[in-house]
Scaffold this motif. Structure first.
Motif, PDB file in Angstrom:
ATOM      1  N   GLN A 293       0.808  -1.214   0.000  1.00 30.29           N
ATOM      2  CA  GLN A 293       0.000   0.000   0.000  1.00 30.29           C
ATOM      3  C   GLN A 293       0.841   1.264   0.000  1.00 30.29           C
ATOM      4  O   GLN A 293       1.901   1.334   0.621  1.00 30.29           O
ATOM      5  CB  GLN A 293      -0.876   0.032   1.255  1.00 30.29           C
ATOM      6  N   ARG A 294       0.304   2.311  -0.655  1.00 39.54           N
ATOM      7  CA  ARG A 294       0.877   3.650  -0.576  1.00 39.54           C
ATOM      8  C   ARG A 294      -0.198   4.557   0.011  1.00 39.54           C
ATOM      9  O   ARG A 294      -1.299   4.668  -0.530  1.00 39.54           O
ATOM     10  CB  ARG A 294       1.303   4.122  -1.966  1.00 39.54           C
ATOM     11  N   LEU A 295       0.133   5.185   1.108  1.00 39.00           N
ATOM     12  CA  LEU A 295      -0.853   5.926   1.895  1.00 39.00           C
ATOM     13  C   LEU A 295      -0.396   7.359   2.102  1.00 39.00           C
ATOM     14  O   LEU A 295       0.782   7.623   2.388  1.00 39.00           O
ATOM     15  CB  LEU A 295      -1.048   5.250   3.252  1.00 39.00           C
ATOM     16  N   ASN A 296      -1.328   8.296   1.986  1.00 36.50           N
ATOM     17  CA  ASN A 296      -1.031   9.704   2.234  1.00 36.50           C
ATOM     18  C   ASN A 296      -2.188  10.290   3.030  1.00 36.50           C
ATOM     19  O   ASN A 296      -3.298  10.433   2.511  1.00 36.50           O
ATOM     20  CB  ASN A 296      -0.842  10.457   0.918  1.00 36.50           C
ATOM     21  N   TYR A 297      -1.929  10.599   4.302  1.00 33.07           N
ATOM     22  CA  TYR A 297      -2.974  11.124   5.184  1.00 33.07           C
ATOM     23  C   TYR A 297      -2.599  12.525   5.652  1.00 33.07           C
ATOM     24  O   TYR A 297      -1.467  12.766   6.086  1.00 33.07           O
ATOM     25  CB  TYR A 297      -3.151  10.237   6.416  1.00 33.07           C
ATOM     26  N   SER A 298      -3.553  13.442   5.585  1.00 32.98           N
ATOM     27  CA  SER A 298      -3.353  14.791   6.095  1.00 32.98           C
ATOM     28  C   SER A 298      -4.491  15.144   7.038  1.00 32.98           C
ATOM     29  O   SER A 298      -5.657  14.858   6.747  1.00 32.98           O
ATOM     30  CB  SER A 298      -3.304  15.822   4.954  1.00 32.98           C
ATOM     31  N   CYS A 299      -4.136  15.753   8.149  1.00 35.00           N
ATOM     32  CA  CYS A 299      -5.130  16.275   9.085  1.00 35.00           C
ATOM     33  C   CYS A 299      -4.796  17.748   9.304  1.00 35.00           C
ATOM     34  O   CYS A 299      -3.637  18.087   9.602  1.00 35.00           O
ATOM     35  CB  CYS A 299      -5.098  15.501  10.400  1.00 35.00           C
ATOM     36  N   ARG A 300      -5.779  18.623   9.154  1.00 33.67           N
ATOM     37  CA  ARG A 300      -5.525  20.065   9.169  1.00 33.67           C
ATOM     38  C   ARG A 300      -6.520  20.787  10.072  1.00 33.67           C
ATOM     39  O   ARG A 300      -7.684  20.388  10.186  1.00 33.67           O
ATOM     40  CB  ARG A 300      -5.647  20.651   7.762  1.00 33.67           C
ATOM     41  N   ALA A 301      -6.046  21.871  10.651  1.00 35.04           N
ATOM     42  CA  ALA A 301      -6.927  22.793  11.370  1.00 35.04           C
ATOM     43  C   ALA A 301      -6.499  24.204  11.009  1.00 35.04           C
ATOM     44  O   ALA A 301      -5.313  24.556  11.136  1.00 35.04           O
ATOM     45  CB  ALA A 301      -6.839  22.579  12.875  1.00 35.04           C
ATOM     46  N   GLN A 302      -7.447  25.005  10.531  1.00 35.29           N
ATOM     47  CA  GLN A 302      -7.163  26.391  10.160  1.00 35.29           C
ATOM     48  C   GLN A 302      -7.975  27.310  11.065  1.00 35.29           C
ATOM     49  O   GLN A 302      -9.204  27.264  11.060  1.00 35.29           O
ATOM     50  CB  GLN A 302      -7.501  26.632   8.693  1.00 35.29           C
TER      51      GLN A 302
END
Length: 433
Positions: A293-302
Motif C-alpha cells: 500500500q501507498r498511503l497519504n494522510y493529512s489532518c488540518r486545522a485552520q
C-alpha cells in the motif's frame, strides 16, 4: 509537472444523465462547469506521493440501483455493519445510487432531513444549493472538480436549530461493481444549538480495479456539536481518495473519528476551518497499512476565530512493504488570538521494508497563541518484546500487545462502543492476527 486529465465522461452524456435523473437546472449547470474545470486543472500536489501513477481513471458509468424495502434484502457483504441498526436512521448506497434511506418518524416531526443528496437537491433545492461545494471547492484540483461533476447518491443530513439527536445517524457505502461509478458526497448541516453523531462505513467487494473519489462537507452552526465517525475498509482493488471539510461557527465543535483500514492506495485529507470565536476541533485518526500500500494522510486545522482550540492525534501502523506519509498541519491566521493548536502523529513500523514519514507543520501568523506538536517514527522496540517474552508471553502475542498499546491513546477515546469494537476487529484483520 503537468498531467493531462482524461475526462471519464463527455459533457453531453453528463448533462443528459442529470436531466434524466430529474436534477434541477442549477445542479446540471454546476456539474457541467465542474467537468469543464477538470480538463484544465492539475492533480493534487501531495507530499512525496506520485498520485499520477495510481489508478485514478477507473470511474465507471452511472448504473441504476434497485431500491430495497427492508434491511433483510441488503447485500450480504454489509449485513454485519447493519445488524442492530433498526429500520430508521440508516442509509445504504450500493454502487451508483442509494437503495435504502429511512429516518425515525420522531426526527422527521422535528424537521430533520435525512436522505440521499440527489433527492435532497430536488426536494430541498435552495438549502442544498446554499452549502453544496462551499467547503470542498471544485477548483481545488482536477480530482475535486471531477467529484463535483460526477458525484452520485450520497447523504444530505439537515438538523434544525436546537434539535439534539441522541442516536447515531448511520450510512453504509458499498461498491462491488467496477463498471459502476462510485462517487458519493456527504453534506451535513447542523443549525445553531443542534447536536448529532454521524457514522459511516465504506466497503468494497470486487476483484477488478476501481476508484472511490469521495467528499464530505460539514457545516456546524453556532453552539452546535457534530461528531463525524468514518471507517474505510476498501479492498486492494480500490483506490480511495477522500476529502473531508468542516466549517465551524461561534462556539461550535467538530469531532472527527477516522479509521483508515483500506487494503489499497489511499489519500485521506481531513480539515477543520474554525471560522467562529470559541469554535473547536478534535481529530482522532488511526491507520494500518499492509502489503504494498501507498498511503497519504493529512489532518488540518485552520484557525480564524479567537479562542479556538484544535487537537489532532494520529496513530499509524505499517507492516510488510507499506509506506505512509502522515501530515499534521495547524494554520493560525492573523487575528486568531488565543488560538491553541496541538498535534501528535506517531508511526510504528513492523517490517524493515515498511516506511513511515510523519510531518508536523505549524504555520502561525499571530503572536498571542499556543501551539505544539510531537511526531515520531520507529520500529517495535526489541527490548519490550524480550521483556514480555521473559514473562512467558509468545513473540506474536508480545507484538500484538505492543501494537494495541500503541493504538490505545486513540482507540480508548472513541466514545462509541460499537465503533471501538469494529476498529479493534479491523486492526486484527489488517495485522493478520
Amino acid at each position: 509537472m503537468t498531467t493531462q486529465t482524461i475526462l471519464p465522461v463527455e459533457a453531453g452524456t453528463l448533462g443528459e444523465w442529470s436531466v434524466r435523473s430529474g436534477e434541477p437546472d442549477w445542479l446540471t449547470e454546476s456539474r457541467l462547469k465542474a467537468l469543464e474545470l477538470a480538463a484544465g486543472l492539475e492533480l493534487p500536489k501531495l507530499e512525496k506521493t506520485r498520485i499520477d501513477r495510481w489508478n485514478i481513471q477507473q470511474y465507471g458509468k452511472n448504473q441504476e440501483s434497485v431500491r430495497i424495502g427492508q434491511l433483510a434484502d441488503a447485500p450480504e457483504s454489509i449485513r454485519s455493519l447493519i445488524e442492530g441498526a433498526g429500520e430508521g436512521n440508516l442509509l445504504i448506497q450500493h454502487n451508483s445510487g442509494v437503495v435504502y434511506a429511512k429516518l425515525a418518524p420522531g426526527l422527521e416531526e422535528q424537521g430533520v432531513v435525512f436522505t440521499d443528496l440527489q433527492t435532497a437537491a430536488k426536494e430541498h433545492g435552495e438549502l442544498v444549493r446554499r452549502y453544496l461545494g462551499k467547503a470542498v471547492a471544485a477548483d481545488e484540483s482536477s480530482v475535486a472538480a471531477l467529484h463535483a461533476a460526477l458525484w452520485n447518491g450520497g447523504v444530505f443530513l439537515y438538523v434544525p436549530k436546537n434539535v439534539v439527536i441522541d442516536a447515531p445517524i448511520q450510512a453504509v457505502y458499498l461498491t462491488d461493481d467496477a463498471e459502476s461509478a462510485f462517487v458519493p458526497h456527504v453534506l451535513i448541516v447542523a443549525e445553531r444549538g443542534s447536536a448529532l453523531t454521524y457514522v459511516d462505513n465504506y466497503v468494497s467487494a470486487k476483484t477488478e480495479a476501481g476508484l472511490h473519489n469521495g467528499a464530505a462537507e460539514v457545516f456546524v452552526g453556532a453552539g452546535a456539536q457534530v461528531r463525524f465517525a468514518s471507517v474505510h475498509q476498501f479492498g486492494a482493488d480500490t483506490t480511495d481518495i477522500t476529502y473531508r471539510r468542516a466549517v465551524v461557527d461561534n462556539d461550535g465543535s467538530i469531532e472527527w473519528i477516522i479509521g483508515e483500514m483500506n487494503d489499497g492506495d489511499t489519500v485521506g485529507d481531513t480539515k477543520s476551518l474554525l471560522q467562529g470565536n470559541g469554535s473547536t476541533s478534535n481529530a482522532m485518526i488511526i491507520a494500518v497499512g499492509s502489503g504494498s500500500q501507498r498511503l497519504n494522510y493529512s489532518c488540518r486545522a485552520q484557525h480564524f476565530g479567537k479562542n479556538t482550540p484544535s487537537d489532532m492525534i494520529t496513530r499509524a501502523v505499517m507492516r510488510e512493504n507499506a509506506s505512509s506519509i502522515i501530515n499534521s498541519i495547524t494554520k493560525i491566521e492573523k487575528g486568531a488570538t488565543r488560538a491553541d493548536g496541538q498535534q501528535t502523529a506517531k508511526v510504528l513500523m513492523l517490517s524493515p521494508k515498511a516506511r513511515g514519514d510523519a510531518n508536523p507543520i505549524l504555520l502561525i501568523d499571530e503572536d498571542d497563541v499556543s501551539a505544539g506538536h510531537a511526531a515520531s517514527v520507529g520500529q517495535v522496540n526489541p527490548e519490550q518484546i524480550y521483556y514480555l517474552m521473559s514473562r512467558g508471553i509468545s513473540r506474536s502475542d508480545a507484538e500484538k500487545l505492543i501494537i494495541y498499546g500503541f493504538l490505545a491513546p486513540v482507540v480508548s477515546q472513541i466514545p462509541l462502543e460499537g465503533l471501538r469494537d469494529q476498529l479493534q476487529s479491523l486492526v486484527e484483520r489488517k495485522l493478520g492476527q
